[in-house]
Design a protein around this motif. Structure first.
Motif, PDB file in Angstrom:
ATOM      1  N   GLN A   1      -4.489   8.420 -13.777  1.00 28.11           N
ATOM      2  CA  GLN A   1      -3.629   9.513 -14.074  1.00 28.11           C
ATOM      3  C   GLN A   1      -3.388  10.738 -12.500  1.00 28.11           C
ATOM      4  OE1 GLN A   1      -0.609   9.061 -16.831  1.00 28.11           O
ATOM      5  NE2 GLN A   1      -1.205   6.452 -17.213  1.00 28.11           N
ATOM      6  N   ASP A   2      -3.781  11.053 -11.280  1.00 28.85           N
ATOM      7  CA  ASP A   2      -4.818  11.604 -11.040  1.00 28.85           C
ATOM      8  C   ASP A   2      -4.288  12.245  -9.730  1.00 28.85           C
ATOM      9  OD1 ASP A   2      -5.027  14.609  -9.913  1.00 28.85           O
ATOM     10  OD2 ASP A   2      -7.446  13.830 -10.502  1.00 28.85           O
ATOM     11  N   ALA A   3      -2.290  12.150  -9.016  1.00 32.68           N
ATOM     12  CA  ALA A   3      -1.938  12.689  -7.463  1.00 32.68           C
ATOM     13  C   ALA A   3      -3.373  13.506  -6.441  1.00 32.68           C
ATOM     14  CB  ALA A   3      -0.506  12.576  -7.720  1.00 32.68           C
ATOM     15  N   SER A   4      -3.990  14.111  -7.540  1.00 34.45           N
ATOM     16  CA  SER A   4      -4.770  14.435  -5.920  1.00 34.45           C
ATOM     17  C   SER A   4      -5.924  14.223  -5.483  1.00 34.45           C
ATOM     18  CB  SER A   4      -5.326  16.047  -7.075  1.00 34.45           C
ATOM     19  OG  SER A   4      -5.997  15.548  -8.142  1.00 34.45           O
ATOM     20  N   LYS A   5      -6.483  13.098  -6.244  1.00 38.27           N
ATOM     21  CA  LYS A   5      -6.780  11.982  -5.916  1.00 38.27           C
ATOM     22  C   LYS A   5      -6.283  11.152  -4.230  1.00 38.27           C
ATOM     23  CE  LYS A   5      -9.478  10.703  -9.295  1.00 38.27           C
ATOM     24  NZ  LYS A   5     -11.181  10.871  -9.230  1.00 38.27           N
ATOM     25  N   VAL A   6      -5.408  11.329  -4.556  1.00 42.22           N
ATOM     26  CA  VAL A   6      -4.685  11.066  -2.986  1.00 42.22           C
ATOM     27  C   VAL A   6      -3.396  11.750  -2.056  1.00 42.22           C
ATOM     28  CG1 VAL A   6      -4.038   8.744  -3.995  1.00 42.22           C
ATOM     29  CG2 VAL A   6      -2.291  10.255  -3.923  1.00 42.22           C
ATOM     30  N   ARG A   7      -4.206  13.258  -2.572  1.00 46.87           N
ATOM     31  CA  ARG A   7      -3.292  14.384  -1.362  1.00 46.87           C
ATOM     32  C   ARG A   7      -3.802  14.451   0.082  1.00 46.87           C
ATOM     33  NH1 ARG A   7      -5.263  18.560  -4.585  1.00 46.87           N
ATOM     34  NH2 ARG A   7      -3.184  18.936  -5.634  1.00 46.87           N
ATOM     35  N   GLY A   8      -2.982  14.152   0.601  1.00 42.20           N
ATOM     36  CA  GLY A   8      -3.198  14.113   2.295  1.00 42.20           C
ATOM     37  C   GLY A   8      -3.186  12.861   2.426  1.00 42.20           C
TER      38      GLY A   8
ATOM     39  N   THR B   1      -9.657   2.678   0.410  1.00 38.67           N
ATOM     40  CA  THR B   1      -8.982   2.859   0.600  1.00 38.67           C
ATOM     41  C   THR B   1      -8.287   2.505  -0.742  1.00 38.67           C
ATOM     42  OG1 THR B   1      -7.879   3.536   2.884  1.00 38.67           O
ATOM     43  CG2 THR B   1      -6.497   3.476   1.638  1.00 38.67           C
ATOM     44  N   TRP B   2      -8.174   0.982  -0.394  1.00 40.83           N
ATOM     45  CA  TRP B   2      -7.305   0.327  -2.115  1.00 40.83           C
ATOM     46  C   TRP B   2      -8.897   1.387  -3.247  1.00 40.83           C
ATOM     47  CZ3 TRP B   2      -3.364  -1.401  -2.356  1.00 40.83           C
ATOM     48  CH2 TRP B   2      -2.867  -2.028  -1.605  1.00 40.83           C
ATOM     49  N   GLU B   3      -9.565   1.478  -3.342  1.00 42.29           N
ATOM     50  CA  GLU B   3     -10.402   1.985  -4.414  1.00 42.29           C
ATOM     51  C   GLU B   3     -10.072   3.454  -4.539  1.00 42.29           C
ATOM     52  OE1 GLU B   3     -12.697   1.080  -5.936  1.00 42.29           O
ATOM     53  OE2 GLU B   3     -12.364  -1.270  -5.409  1.00 42.29           O
ATOM     54  N   ILE B   4      -9.936   4.439  -3.619  1.00 38.47           N
ATOM     55  CA  ILE B   4      -9.346   5.424  -4.270  1.00 38.47           C
ATOM     56  C   ILE B   4      -8.394   5.948  -4.828  1.00 38.47           C
ATOM     57  CG2 ILE B   4      -8.677   7.105  -2.914  1.00 38.47           C
ATOM     58  CD1 ILE B   4     -10.368   6.912  -0.457  1.00 38.47           C
ATOM     59  N   LEU B   5      -6.988   3.979  -4.364  1.00 40.94           N
ATOM     60  CA  LEU B   5      -5.385   4.599  -4.848  1.00 40.94           C
ATOM     61  C   LEU B   5      -5.934   3.902  -6.961  1.00 40.94           C
ATOM     62  CD1 LEU B   5      -3.616   2.413  -2.550  1.00 40.94           C
ATOM     63  CD2 LEU B   5      -3.425   4.668  -2.594  1.00 40.94           C
TER      64      LEU B   5
ATOM     65  N   TYR C   1       0.918  -1.051   0.068  1.00 41.94           N
ATOM     66  CA  TYR C   1      -0.181   0.020   0.092  1.00 41.94           C
ATOM     67  C   TYR C   1       0.720   1.525  -0.617  1.00 41.94           C
ATOM     68  CZ  TYR C   1      -2.077   3.671   2.159  1.00 41.94           C
ATOM     69  OH  TYR C   1      -2.760   5.437   2.423  1.00 41.94           O
ATOM     70  N   GLN C   2       2.030   1.137   0.819  1.00 46.02           N
ATOM     71  CA  GLN C   2       3.150   2.252   1.002  1.00 46.02           C
ATOM     72  C   GLN C   2       3.341   2.828  -0.369  1.00 46.02           C
ATOM     73  OE1 GLN C   2       5.262   1.046   4.562  1.00 46.02           O
ATOM     74  NE2 GLN C   2       4.469   3.367   5.278  1.00 46.02           N
ATOM     75  N   MET C   3       4.171   1.354  -0.688  1.00 45.41           N
ATOM     76  CA  MET C   3       4.214   2.220  -2.843  1.00 45.41           C
ATOM     77  C   MET C   3       3.779   2.931  -3.849  1.00 45.41           C
ATOM     78  SD  MET C   3       7.448   2.388  -3.705  1.00 45.41           S
ATOM     79  CE  MET C   3       8.292   1.154  -3.080  1.00 45.41           C
ATOM     80  N   VAL C   4       1.930   2.029  -3.364  1.00 47.05           N
ATOM     81  CA  VAL C   4       0.967   2.205  -4.084  1.00 47.05           C
ATOM     82  C   VAL C   4       1.093   3.710  -4.313  1.00 47.05           C
ATOM     83  CG1 VAL C   4      -1.199   2.061  -5.032  1.00 47.05           C
ATOM     84  CG2 VAL C   4       0.573   0.231  -4.463  1.00 47.05           C
ATOM     85  N   LEU C   5       1.476   4.185  -2.946  1.00 48.58           N
ATOM     86  CA  LEU C   5       0.402   5.815  -2.617  1.00 48.58           C
ATOM     87  C   LEU C   5       2.113   6.549  -3.205  1.00 48.58           C
ATOM     88  CD1 LEU C   5      -1.295   7.521  -0.550  1.00 48.58           C
ATOM     89  CD2 LEU C   5      -0.012   7.393   0.859  1.00 48.58           C
ATOM     90  N   LEU C   6       3.053   6.446  -2.070  1.00 51.59           N
ATOM     91  CA  LEU C   6       3.885   6.930  -3.213  1.00 51.59           C
ATOM     92  C   LEU C   6       4.363   6.875  -4.775  1.00 51.59           C
ATOM     93  CD1 LEU C   6       6.332   6.392   0.213  1.00 51.59           C
ATOM     94  CD2 LEU C   6       5.414   8.273  -0.234  1.00 51.59           C
TER      95      LEU C   6
END
Length: 336
Positions: free
Chosen positions: A327-334, A316-320, A283-288
């Motif tokens: 390809q929108d990093a703003s969806k995981v901001r914060g 959380t997985w659905e958000i990722l 999960y951490q690697m996906v997010l980063l």
């Protein structure tokens, strides 16, 4: 036939237990997920051959928790408690398994189990467990203060309690004696817990001048824990979280944020190299990877992470998944 004083009369069960314990001790030193799964399999074989082999059952539950399989570990530990077998240790491990589920109900259960561990240790005159039980309570307070759903005031009480208890334990002569494996375990758990407590104090109470240096202190405690167990995936993942939070706070300075995220990825990569049988670092690697725009890597670890056991929520997985799709990093901001 094994001698009567052996914990089992089944020679093959005993042999599997001995092999499993050796592998588990090696895992504590080198963090190898392969050795951890092999240890679990040996303990499973031992308990399958002799269902009354309680020490093997205890070790099996410990390895299951390390592999994020708390659904298997908790019932086995409850059976040991019902039999009053290895009672202090069973209560401690039950507490740890509940903590690793990261829900308020489980945090409350963990607190009760640690209280029971204290009473069982007193009854059995197991003074050697006093500091270790306290160390797990430091961990509980730190995790609950960061990941619980209470209000900020209650969270801060837990985090401050973790700090107070941790400092108290580290000052005790037994905890300060590095030579023994028991004292190393205590110091490791307390330093890791203290690192977590300071991490969340710095994240949740930024405007409080009393916690201005919390992230610096957090890293100091984590590095002390790593000095005791250099291959601990738990601490490597916590260091990655700390640097992820630093990156989040620096988002208005993209270059700085990307540097922090890159350092966080390095810690996660070390963790995954040691033990890939854990959902959280995937999960951490996906997010980063999303935060750094590395979409192929994000997809790779999304695919592998959703196949592992763990406590990352499906939402959380659905958000990722959506962030990767668009390809929108703003969806995981914060997110961290």
């Amino acid at each position: 036939m094994a001698p009567k004083e052996f914990p089992t009369a089944d020679a093959d069960a005993f042999s599997n237990f001995v092999q499993g314990r050796a592998l588990f001790q090696e895992y504590l030193g080198n963090g190898s997920g392969e050795q951890l799964t092999q240890a679990r399999d040996h303990f499973a074989t031992a308990t399958a051959r002799d269902p009354e082999f309680d020490i093997a059952k205890l070790y099996l539950a410990v390895t299951q928790t390390e592999l994020r399989d708390t659904d298997a570990a908790i019932p086995a530990l409850e059976q040991l408690v019902q039999k009053k077998s290895f009672l202090p240790e069973a209560h401690v491990q039950l507490a740890y398994a509940h903590i690793k589920r990261y829900t308020n109900d489980d945090f409350a259960e963990a607190d009760k189990e640690l209280d029971k561990a204290v009473e069982a240790a007193k009854t059995e005159k197991r003074n050697d467990l006093t500091d270790l039980i306290g160390a797990y309570r430091v961990f509980l307070f730190a995790v609950r203060g960061g990941r619980g759903t209470e209000g900020l005031e209650e969270k801060k009480k837990y985090l401050e309690s973790a700090k107070t208890l941790g400092i108290e334990i580290l000052k005790r002569p037994v905890a300060a004696a590095i030579a023994s494996p028991e004292s190393v375990a205590v110091q490791f758990e307390v330093n890791n817990g203290m690192g977590i407590a300071h991490l969340w104090l710095g994240e949740l109470f930024l405007s409080d001048p009393d916690v201005a240096n919390s992230w610096v202190e957090s890293e100091t405690y984590f590095r002390t824990a790593l000095a005791l167990r250099p291959k601990s995936v738990r601490v490597l993942q916590n260091m990655a979280l700390l640097y992820t939070l630093r990156g989040n706070r620096a988002e208005k300075e993209p270059a700085n944020a990307q540097e922090f995220y890159g350092q966080a990825k390095d810690f996660v990569a070390q963790s995954l190299k040691l033990n890939s049988f854990d959902q959280y670092p995937h999960y951490q690697m996906v997010l980063l990877s999303i935060k750094t725009g590395d979409w192929p890597t994000a997809q790779t670890f999304f695919d592998s992470g959703t196949k592992q056991k763990g406590a990352v929520r499906s939402k959380t997985w659905e958000i990722l998944k959506e962030a990767i799709r668009d390809q929108d990093a703003s969806k995981v901001r914060g997110m961290h």
